[in-house]
Design an enzyme around this catalytic site. Structure first.
Site, PDB file in Angstrom:
ATOM      1  CG  ASN A  10      -1.721   1.240   1.392  1.00  0.00           C
ATOM      2  OD1 ASN A  10      -1.836   2.026   0.451  1.00  0.00           O
ATOM      3  ND2 ASN A  10      -2.301   1.444   2.562  1.00  0.00           N
ATOM      4  CE  LYS A  12       0.089   3.442   4.738  1.00  0.00           C
ATOM      5  NZ  LYS A  12      -0.156   3.572   6.142  1.00  0.00           N
ATOM      6  CG  HIS A  94      -6.096   1.684   4.932  1.00  0.00           C
ATOM      7  ND1 HIS A  94      -5.691   2.631   5.838  1.00  0.00           N
ATOM      8  CD2 HIS A  94      -5.040   0.838   4.777  1.00  0.00           C
ATOM      9  CE1 HIS A  94      -4.439   2.372   6.201  1.00  0.00           C
ATOM     10  NE2 HIS A  94      -4.015   1.288   5.568  1.00  0.00           N
ATOM     11  CD  GLU A  96      -3.267   5.343   6.637  1.00  0.00           C
ATOM     12  OE1 GLU A  96      -3.208   5.387   5.387  1.00  0.00           O
ATOM     13  OE2 GLU A  96      -2.355   4.857   7.337  1.00  0.00           O
ATOM     14  CD  GLU A 165      -3.795  -2.794   7.245  1.00  0.00           C
ATOM     15  OE1 GLU A 165      -2.657  -3.027   6.866  1.00  0.00           O
ATOM     16  OE2 GLU A 165      -4.389  -1.750   6.985  1.00  0.00           O
ATOM     17  N   GLY A 171       1.894   2.056  10.866  1.00  0.00           N
ATOM     18  CA  GLY A 171       2.852   3.160  10.757  1.00  0.00           C
ATOM     19  C   GLY A 171       3.530   3.537  12.060  1.00  0.00           C
ATOM     20  CB  SER A 208       4.645  -1.866  12.253  1.00  0.00           C
ATOM     21  OG  SER A 208       4.187  -0.538  12.499  1.00  0.00           O
ATOM     22  N   GLY A 230       4.566   1.440   4.924  1.00  0.00           N
ATOM     23  CA  GLY A 230       5.880   2.095   4.928  1.00  0.00           C
ATOM     24  C   GLY A 230       7.011   1.283   4.311  1.00  0.00           C
TER      25      GLY A 230
HETATM   26  C1  PEP Z   1      -1.082   0.042   5.912  1.00  0.00           C
HETATM   27  O1  PEP Z   1      -1.102   1.189   5.529  1.00  0.00           O
HETATM   28  O2  PEP Z   1      -1.967  -0.729   5.568  1.00  0.00           O
HETATM   29  C2  PEP Z   1       0.009  -0.388   6.789  1.00  0.00           C
HETATM   30  C3  PEP Z   1      -0.035  -1.571   7.297  1.00  0.00           C
HETATM   31  O3  PEP Z   1       1.016   0.529   7.027  1.00  0.00           O
HETATM   32  P1  PEP Z   1       2.428   0.224   7.742  1.00  0.00           P
HETATM   33  O4  PEP Z   1       2.982  -1.042   7.132  1.00  0.00           O
HETATM   34  O5  PEP Z   1       3.269   1.411   7.445  1.00  0.00           O
HETATM   35  O6  PEP Z   1       2.156   0.039   9.204  1.00  0.00           O
END
Ligand code: PEP
Length: 246
Positions: A10, A12, A94, A96, A165, A171, A208, A230
């Protein structure tokens, strides 16, 4: 348990146009014999990524969509147009989107149904907040999201992927212990079957994940893959993450 592990990147609103070539190159070079890999760039980069991944055994996903096929909805992108652009997947729900764009479970359900109608694979994201976790409500919260987000889902030739998630893990570097994720993910599988009547569903873990912890996640019985933010936006880390995923 799925034979091929699924790795979804992803990107983003993080990855820039000038990074696309090198990121796709590192994914193209990775050994994907036992992997299903999908890249989710921003809407404006979909066309370019679609042409870069051509013949490289890499899937394409969008990060969001609207649920109506066509019409006067300024600024929105329909699932139908995403299909025309070469997408096979769409992220739905998601955290976000839930947080910054007030997407309710009702809205998420509409998006998910539209994605299925078009014949694409929704990747439905669910997960509890830190407060819900601390109050001991993780399983209850995730179950409730599944029940609301999967209303009226009928699966024939299509499939849904679920991504667990935990919001507090996204993040932050504070990833969920693989054992704890395993417990939630096995509940997700059971609940999914109860709701849809379909016996099998791929459930990813996200939050993460990086090149160092990915293998431990993928070892778990109920973890069929990972959704990576990330760590998927940096060429070197993404290359290592894929190498450590097989
Ligand atoms: C995500 O945006 O779905 C995600 C898991 O981000 P990160 O890996 O940065 O925690």
């Amino acid at each position: 348990m799925h034979m091929q592990k699924i790795i979804v990147a992803n990107w983003k609103m993080v990855v820039k146009k000038e990074q696309l070539v090198s990121l796709v190159e590192v994914v193209g070079q990775a050994d994907k014999t036992n992997l299903e890999v999908a890249l989710c760039p921003s809407f404006v980069h979909l066309t370019e990524v679609a042409s870069l991944i051509n013949n490289k055994n890499i899937g394409l996903g969008a990060q969001n969509c609207f649920w109506v096929e066509h019409g006067a909805y300024t600024g929105e992108v329909s699932a139908w147009d995403l299909k025309d652009e070469g997408c096979q997947y769409v992220l739905v729900g998601h955290s976000e989107r839930r947080k910054y764009f007030s997407e309710s479970d009702e809205i998420i359900n509409k998006k998910l149904l539209a994605v299925l109608e078009v014949g694409l694979t929704p990747i439905l994201c669910v997960g509890e907040t830190k407060e819900e976790k601390d109050a001991g409500h993780t399983l209850e919260r995730v179950r409730e999201q599944l029940q609301k987000d999967l209303v009226n889902v009928i699966l024939k030739d299509s499939r849904i992927i679920i991504a667990y998630e935990p919001v507090w893990a996204i993040g932050t570097g504070d990833f969920c212990k693989p054992n704890d994720a395993e417990e939630v993910q096995s509940m997700i599988k059971e609940e999914f079957t109860k709701i849809t009547g379909v016996a099998e569903v791929a459930v990813l873990y996200g939050g993460s994940v990086d090149d160092k912890n990915v293998a431990e996640f993928l070892k778990q019985n109920s973890i069929d893959g990972v959704l990576v933010g990330g760590a998927s936006t940096k060429v070197e880390v993404l290359g290592k993450l894929l190498a450590n995923s097989i």
